[in-house]
Design an enzyme around this catalytic site. Sequence first.
Site, PDB file in Angstrom:
ATOM      1  N   ARG A  79      33.033  36.378  32.839  1.00  0.00           N
ATOM      2  CA  ARG A  79      32.362  36.914  33.699  1.00  0.00           C
ATOM      3  C   ARG A  79      30.937  36.441  33.853  1.00  0.00           C
ATOM      4  O   ARG A  79      30.264  36.019  32.869  1.00  0.00           O
ATOM      5  CB  ARG A  79      32.254  38.523  33.623  1.00  0.00           C
ATOM      6  CG  ARG A  79      31.311  39.110  34.711  1.00  0.00           C
ATOM      7  CD  ARG A  79      31.591  40.635  34.797  1.00  0.00           C
ATOM      8  NE  ARG A  79      31.486  41.262  33.732  1.00  0.00           N
ATOM      9  CZ  ARG A  79      31.749  42.695  33.630  1.00  0.00           C
ATOM     10  NH1 ARG A  79      32.174  43.308  34.721  1.00  0.00           N
ATOM     11  NH2 ARG A  79      31.679  43.282  32.287  1.00  0.00           N
ATOM     12  N   ARG A 108      33.048  58.509  34.464  1.00  0.00           N
ATOM     13  CA  ARG A 108      33.841  57.859  33.237  1.00  0.00           C
ATOM     14  C   ARG A 108      34.305  58.708  32.237  1.00  0.00           C
ATOM     15  O   ARG A 108      34.736  58.175  31.285  1.00  0.00           O
ATOM     16  CB  ARG A 108      32.527  56.831  32.466  1.00  0.00           C
ATOM     17  CG  ARG A 108      33.088  55.371  32.784  1.00  0.00           C
ATOM     18  CD  ARG A 108      31.824  54.798  32.166  1.00  0.00           C
ATOM     19  NE  ARG A 108      32.286  53.175  31.925  1.00  0.00           N
ATOM     20  CZ  ARG A 108      31.631  52.334  32.741  1.00  0.00           C
ATOM     21  NH1 ARG A 108      31.388  52.549  33.784  1.00  0.00           N
ATOM     22  NH2 ARG A 108      31.769  50.958  32.289  1.00  0.00           N
ATOM     23  N   LYS A 119      36.571  46.093  39.371  1.00  0.00           N
ATOM     24  CA  LYS A 119      36.089  47.173  40.183  1.00  0.00           C
ATOM     25  C   LYS A 119      34.712  46.774  40.986  1.00  0.00           C
ATOM     26  O   LYS A 119      34.553  47.052  42.117  1.00  0.00           O
ATOM     27  CB  LYS A 119      35.415  48.389  39.406  1.00  0.00           C
ATOM     28  CG  LYS A 119      36.574  49.130  38.622  1.00  0.00           C
ATOM     29  CD  LYS A 119      36.168  50.596  37.557  1.00  0.00           C
ATOM     30  CE  LYS A 119      35.181  49.946  36.539  1.00  0.00           C
ATOM     31  NZ  LYS A 119      35.723  48.899  35.698  1.00  0.00           N
ATOM     32  N   ARG A 170      34.374  48.583  24.108  1.00  0.00           N
ATOM     33  CA  ARG A 170      34.297  49.175  25.257  1.00  0.00           C
ATOM     34  C   ARG A 170      35.979  49.482  25.675  1.00  0.00           C
ATOM     35  O   ARG A 170      35.926  50.610  26.493  1.00  0.00           O
ATOM     36  CB  ARG A 170      33.878  48.209  26.434  1.00  0.00           C
ATOM     37  CG  ARG A 170      32.178  48.196  26.423  1.00  0.00           C
ATOM     38  CD  ARG A 170      31.657  47.025  27.121  1.00  0.00           C
ATOM     39  NE  ARG A 170      31.751  46.933  28.409  1.00  0.00           N
ATOM     40  CZ  ARG A 170      31.847  45.730  28.969  1.00  0.00           C
ATOM     41  NH1 ARG A 170      31.803  44.463  28.279  1.00  0.00           N
ATOM     42  NH2 ARG A 170      31.940  45.738  30.304  1.00  0.00           N
ATOM     43  N   ARG A 176      26.686  38.889  30.812  1.00  0.00           N
ATOM     44  CA  ARG A 176      26.223  40.312  30.167  1.00  0.00           C
ATOM     45  C   ARG A 176      26.079  40.251  28.708  1.00  0.00           C
ATOM     46  O   ARG A 176      27.058  39.715  28.338  1.00  0.00           O
ATOM     47  CB  ARG A 176      26.998  41.011  30.896  1.00  0.00           C
ATOM     48  CG  ARG A 176      26.772  41.592  32.441  1.00  0.00           C
ATOM     49  CD  ARG A 176      27.575  42.541  32.934  1.00  0.00           C
ATOM     50  NE  ARG A 176      28.310  43.618  32.131  1.00  0.00           N
ATOM     51  CZ  ARG A 176      28.938  44.406  32.769  1.00  0.00           C
ATOM     52  NH1 ARG A 176      29.188  44.655  34.020  1.00  0.00           N
ATOM     53  NH2 ARG A 176      29.251  45.592  31.888  1.00  0.00           N
TER      54      ARG A 176
END
Length: 217
Positions: free
Chosen positions: A127, A88, A13, A171, A160
Amino acid sequence: MRAVLVGPPGAGKGTQAQFIASHLAIPKISTGDIFRSNVTSGTMLGRRAKDYMDRGDLVPDQVTIAMVTSRLQEDDAQAGFLLDGFPRNVPQAETLKKMLSDWDTRLDIVLELVVDDDEVVRRLSGRRTCRRCGRVWHATFDPPSHRDRCDDCGGELFQRDDDREDTIRHRLDVYAQQTQPLIAFYADEGTLLGIDATGPVEEITDRALAALRRFIR
Ligand code: ADP
Ligand code: AMP
């Protein structure tokens, strides 16, 4: 164009939002980015959000909705926006709908980025994010020329805290339980469009732009 990107963590996203928003000349509004910058600068909002983010839980609606309401009233969002990471859950979606309707407008499209869980785990575990400009990289799929530096701005790249394997799994559960019901919500509203979000980043951007352009008013 008032649009929302929805999809599991790691669907791409943020990656797509940066390109789509610049193509369409609308602001990208990422609730995750806003929370992270508040955590970094140690604001009250950041202190309220941090523990939830570290666990991979959703920040309470009251806090998140107040933040988004104020962001959407800024000048740059009046002609359109691309939301990344909000709504969300269904209560957030209902609040957004009511808020836009009070302002005599509505969402044009909710674009779902469809990827499977294995791909999501591969993406999240590699990431890397730029501390200065927020650009997202991937250690293997989209590596910067220098391991810890952003090619765009020279900023330091970091991993992160919530991209650890146990938090990633949590998550994904949170997504399945709380965010996935949005797909049915927006399908009922007639605003949902899903695209295959696997393959090269540029091809997905083209697919996304083609889908979004059909909804430009
Ligand atoms: P989200 O905002 O949905 O959580 P990101 O945009 O941060 O996801 O992407 C997660 C990771 O996957 C990043 O490291 C990014 O570079 C990588 N990524 C994004 N799109 C692709 C793609 N099409 N193929 C491979 N890796 C991708
Ligand atoms: P993201 O950058 O979208 O992956 O979001 C990172 C974290 O920020 C999430 O795991 C949540 O803790 C928090 N967050 C971001 N957006 C929201 C939202 N709309 N509602 C609640 N929490 C959110």
